[in-house]
Design a protein around this motif. Structure first.
Motif, mmCIF file in Angstrom:
data_model
loop_
_atom_site.group_PDB
_atom_site.id
_atom_site.type_symbol
_atom_site.label_atom_id
_atom_site.label_comp_id
_atom_site.label_asym_id
_atom_site.label_seq_id
_atom_site.Cartn_x
_atom_site.Cartn_y
_atom_site.Cartn_z
ATOM 1 N N ILE A 262 3.688 3.031 -8.584
ATOM 2 C CA ILE A 262 4.380 4.062 -9.350
ATOM 3 C C ILE A 262 5.840 4.069 -8.916
ATOM 4 O O ILE A 262 6.124 4.075 -7.714
ATOM 5 C CB ILE A 262 3.745 5.445 -9.073
ATOM 6 N N SER B 299 9.211 3.524 6.079
ATOM 7 C CA SER B 299 9.040 4.018 4.706
ATOM 8 C C SER B 299 10.345 4.441 4.039
ATOM 9 O O SER B 299 10.327 4.901 2.899
ATOM 10 C CB SER B 299 8.068 5.205 4.693
ATOM 11 N N VAL C 265 10.974 5.116 0.098
ATOM 12 C CA VAL C 265 12.090 5.880 -0.459
ATOM 13 C C VAL C 265 13.373 5.185 -0.022
ATOM 14 O O VAL C 265 13.624 5.049 1.175
ATOM 15 C CB VAL C 265 12.104 7.336 0.056
ATOM 16 N N LEU D 138 12.007 5.883 -5.491
ATOM 17 C CA LEU D 138 10.761 6.266 -4.824
ATOM 18 C C LEU D 138 9.648 5.387 -5.383
ATOM 19 O O LEU D 138 9.524 5.248 -6.605
ATOM 20 C CB LEU D 138 10.440 7.737 -5.111
ATOM 21 N N GLY E 5 -3.013 2.988 -4.243
ATOM 22 C CA GLY E 5 -4.068 2.605 -3.311
ATOM 23 C C GLY E 5 -4.076 3.439 -2.032
ATOM 24 O O GLY E 5 -5.074 3.441 -1.308
ATOM 25 N N ALA E 6 -2.994 4.131 -1.740
ATOM 26 C CA ALA E 6 -2.970 5.014 -0.571
ATOM 27 C C ALA E 6 -3.687 6.331 -0.856
ATOM 28 O O ALA E 6 -3.894 7.138 0.043
ATOM 29 C CB ALA E 6 -1.530 5.284 -0.139
ATOM 30 N N PHE E 7 -4.064 6.541 -2.122
ATOM 31 C CA PHE E 7 -4.677 7.819 -2.522
ATOM 32 C C PHE E 7 -6.083 7.656 -3.097
ATOM 33 O O PHE E 7 -6.918 8.527 -2.948
ATOM 34 C CB PHE E 7 -3.778 8.532 -3.535
ATOM 35 N N ARG E 8 -6.313 6.532 -3.787
ATOM 36 C CA ARG E 8 -7.627 6.302 -4.394
ATOM 37 C C ARG E 8 -7.741 4.823 -4.736
ATOM 38 O O ARG E 8 -6.795 4.065 -4.581
ATOM 39 C CB ARG E 8 -7.787 7.169 -5.653
ATOM 40 N N GLN F 216 4.133 -1.069 -0.421
ATOM 41 C CA GLN F 216 3.000 -1.976 -0.216
ATOM 42 C C GLN F 216 2.531 -1.929 1.239
ATOM 43 O O GLN F 216 1.346 -2.043 1.516
ATOM 44 C CB GLN F 216 3.400 -3.403 -0.623
ATOM 45 N N ALA F 217 3.475 -1.736 2.157
ATOM 46 C CA ALA F 217 3.125 -1.742 3.575
ATOM 47 C C ALA F 217 2.632 -0.380 4.067
ATOM 48 O O ALA F 217 1.726 -0.307 4.891
ATOM 49 C CB ALA F 217 4.332 -2.179 4.406
ATOM 50 N N THR F 218 3.219 0.705 3.564
ATOM 51 C CA THR F 218 2.936 2.026 4.155
ATOM 52 C C THR F 218 2.420 3.059 3.152
ATOM 53 O O THR F 218 2.130 4.193 3.537
ATOM 54 C CB THR F 218 4.211 2.630 4.801
ATOM 55 N N GLY F 219 2.369 2.692 1.860
ATOM 56 C CA GLY F 219 1.903 3.640 0.852
ATOM 57 C C GLY F 219 3.036 4.298 0.093
ATOM 58 O O GLY F 219 2.865 4.745 -1.039
ATOM 59 N N VAL F 220 4.233 4.375 0.712
ATOM 60 C CA VAL F 220 5.375 4.985 0.031
ATOM 61 C C VAL F 220 6.681 4.366 0.540
ATOM 62 O O VAL F 220 6.787 3.985 1.714
ATOM 63 C CB VAL F 220 5.395 6.526 0.239
ATOM 64 N N ILE G 218 5.400 4.624 -4.935
ATOM 65 C CA ILE G 218 4.142 5.095 -4.352
ATOM 66 C C ILE G 218 3.038 4.102 -4.698
ATOM 67 O O ILE G 218 2.913 3.673 -5.848
ATOM 68 C CB ILE G 218 3.784 6.492 -4.908
#
Lengths: 367, 367
Positions: free
Chosen positions: B156, B98, B131, B287, B292-295, B125-129, B289
């Motif tokens: 985002i 990440s 940096v 950064l 899809g990792a949240f909703r 895309q792979a891990t949700g976030v 985000i």
């Protein structure tokens, strides 16, 4: 070594007019017991009550009077209306190695935020970064507390929250559309305490308008607006209409930037987590980064100290007021109030007494 | 459907006074060829030259005149001084699922930023976030371009850069200590184009002071400072001294917040990556985000559209100027300039001609 308590004089000067010499000073442990007594009386489990009280008292110690014990009467109202469920246990709804979504189930915000920030810290320690959102929450106190939790672990922390009470009027508008949506950021030094920013995205928090009203002072242009969307200078009127300008104040002074930042906070705290402010639901957003994923963490901290030193060495405009780094006033307040106690106004003491009466908790602050 | 080009009139109105009707209009493809001709003449590989030119022309199309072709004379100077190495190939120095750190090896900033942002997008895309920091870089153009790359993928994006030319004077100080350290944020809607914020953390960018000087206009309090750290109203003096106030302007209007945000950007772009601004090295921070990792990502985008609609529906202060969402003026400029071309002042055309002369590239913009 530059210790926070060496900056008390500086802080006193910076906060001139905010220190009320003759107020009763309440010791932090007593204040903590008072808050715990109320929360447990509501039915909050002992451990959760102690944690939330710890955040609130720390906030008062840091001089952020608007977000500590001063919020208790509001929390009492949220409890009475059922918006705050003292028995709720926040839970993790969705999780991956570097991300998570916490559902607060309408707990007090502090409980959910502590869980979420601890989760984000663990993820950053394991993977280099942690992003945790919270939905279904309530007011979580001072945003800066959670950001600094990360810095205390040698990590970089960001803490954002939306707020469902609309205060902020978008540029070109004349209706409030967003909360004061704060941004808090904290990064750890080595010799110096963390650089800790905690700011509303409005020019001033509503509390400053109240203070001006009580003092009968006019407001500078850029603080508040009237119902036509133009600057409101009368603090009595502004305290009623509650229309705040975004940071920058007017379009010509960059008010669209403060509005844009508030909207960014709204998107990350509410749109991303599903906590719709329109439905009076609060959401939070936490980001933690491990400097060790990018460079030697010791070098990072040493270089941050050098940056702090460079800022503090800026030639001052007035000889008596040197340049500060975000967090300086709060560290100085913390040192002073840890020794002397936390000043409380008669009004606030009366409000806390009323909270105790309503909730059936003992009033402990005055004999 | 609310299409960007339906907002041309609004944009024209918002930017009144900035549109110079009788300037030569250069078509985007021609401008791109001109920039590529210069970069390849320096020895930059064709693919890198085309990518960087694409970013610059897009920036001009979006009406951000200060950060597109207008930067070419500066880049020529960085090339001549050896600070910018056109042949440098940025490389990944440290990487985890990440996070990553990219070393630009003194390439033009655009090349390194594109690599870093693509990396951050892949990680999100792979891990949700994702940096990704960049060190050893140069000016990367408009921060907003990279943030919007993420939004174009349904993610985002946050894009920050430090800048080694000191402009920003910390509150209580009278020396410039930080660059205009911008913050760019972009989030994707469904019906609406992304909400895209791109702002300097000073009240205004230096370009606005220059424009006021050429027009012989006084500056409002909160834009610039004099050598004593007090407001400078004379635009001719301010253009010389180059001391800009942080967003907020004065202490009473929250200037400590703009200063705090600039410091946050400095820490994330320079201290975290090891790109020390004190050594004239630029660093960036990206950064990304994945909602899809949240909703549900579709629900996120629909709710962002609803938020945009809610902001735009704010009752306006003046009937002729409705409330905008960050990015609106740039989308309208993009639509207009894609059709009509990019206006260029005689001074800028002359500067580009001079760059061509110095570098040995053909001048293509005018017959």
């Amino acid at each position: 070594m530059d210790r926070p308590w060496q900056r008390i004089d500086e802080w006193s000067q910076a906060r001139k007019g905010k220190i009320m010499e003759h107020l009763p000073l309440i010791a932090a442990p007593l204040l903590r017991r008072q808050i715990v007594a109320v929360f447990t009386q509501w039915g909050m489990p002992q451990a959760a009550a102690e944690e939330a009280a710890e955040v609130m008292v720390d906030t008062d110690l840091r001089g952020v009077d608007s977000h500590g014990i001063g919020m208790l009467p509001h929390y009492q109202r949220f409890f009475a209306s059922g918006e705050l469920d003292p028995k709720a246990q926040p839970s993790v709804r969705q999780e991956r190695p570097s991300t998570a979504l916490v559902d607060a189930h309408h707990s007090i915000g502090h409980t959910a935020a502590l869980l979420a920030m601890r989760l984000a810290i663990g993820k950053a320690q394991a993977t280099g970064v942690g992003v945790v959102g919270v939905c279904g929450s309530n007011h979580y106190g001072a945003a800066g507390y959670y950001a600094q939790m990360a810095a205390n672990e040698g990590l970089i922390g960001l803490s954002l929250t939306n707020a469902f009470t609309p205060f902020l009027v978008p540029v070109f508008g004349r209706q409030p559309q967003l909360g004061t949506n704060p941004i808090a950021f904290s990064a750890p030094g080595r010799r110096h305490p963390p650089v800790s920013l905690d700011m509303a995205t409005t020019t001033v928090a509503y509390g400053k308008v109240s203070i001006a009203r009580r003092a009968g002072k006019a407001l500078p242009e850029g603080w508040a607006l009237n119902a036509e969307g133009r600057p409101e200078h009368d603090s009595a009127v502004a305290a009623e209409t509650k229309l705040l300008a975004p940071l920058g104040g007017t379009r010509v002074l960059g008010g669209h930037k403060g509005y844009g930042l508030a909207l960014m906070v709204e998107i990350l705290c509410a749109t991303l987590t599903g906590a719709s402010a329109a439905d009076r639901i609060t959401g939070h957003f936490f980001l933690v980064i491990d400097p060790g994923a990018f460079r030697d963490p010791g070098e990072f901290r040493a270089e941050l100290d050098a940056l702090t030193d460079r800022m503090r060495a800026t030639e001052p405009a007035e000889p008596g007021q040197r340049v500060l780094v975000p967090g300086d006033p709060e560290y100085a307040a913390f040192a002073e109030r840890s020794l002397r106690g936390i000043p409380m106004t008669p009004t606030l003491l009366e409000e806390v007494r009323e909270v105790c009466r309503e909730s059936g908790a003992p009033f402990l602050l005055l004999p």
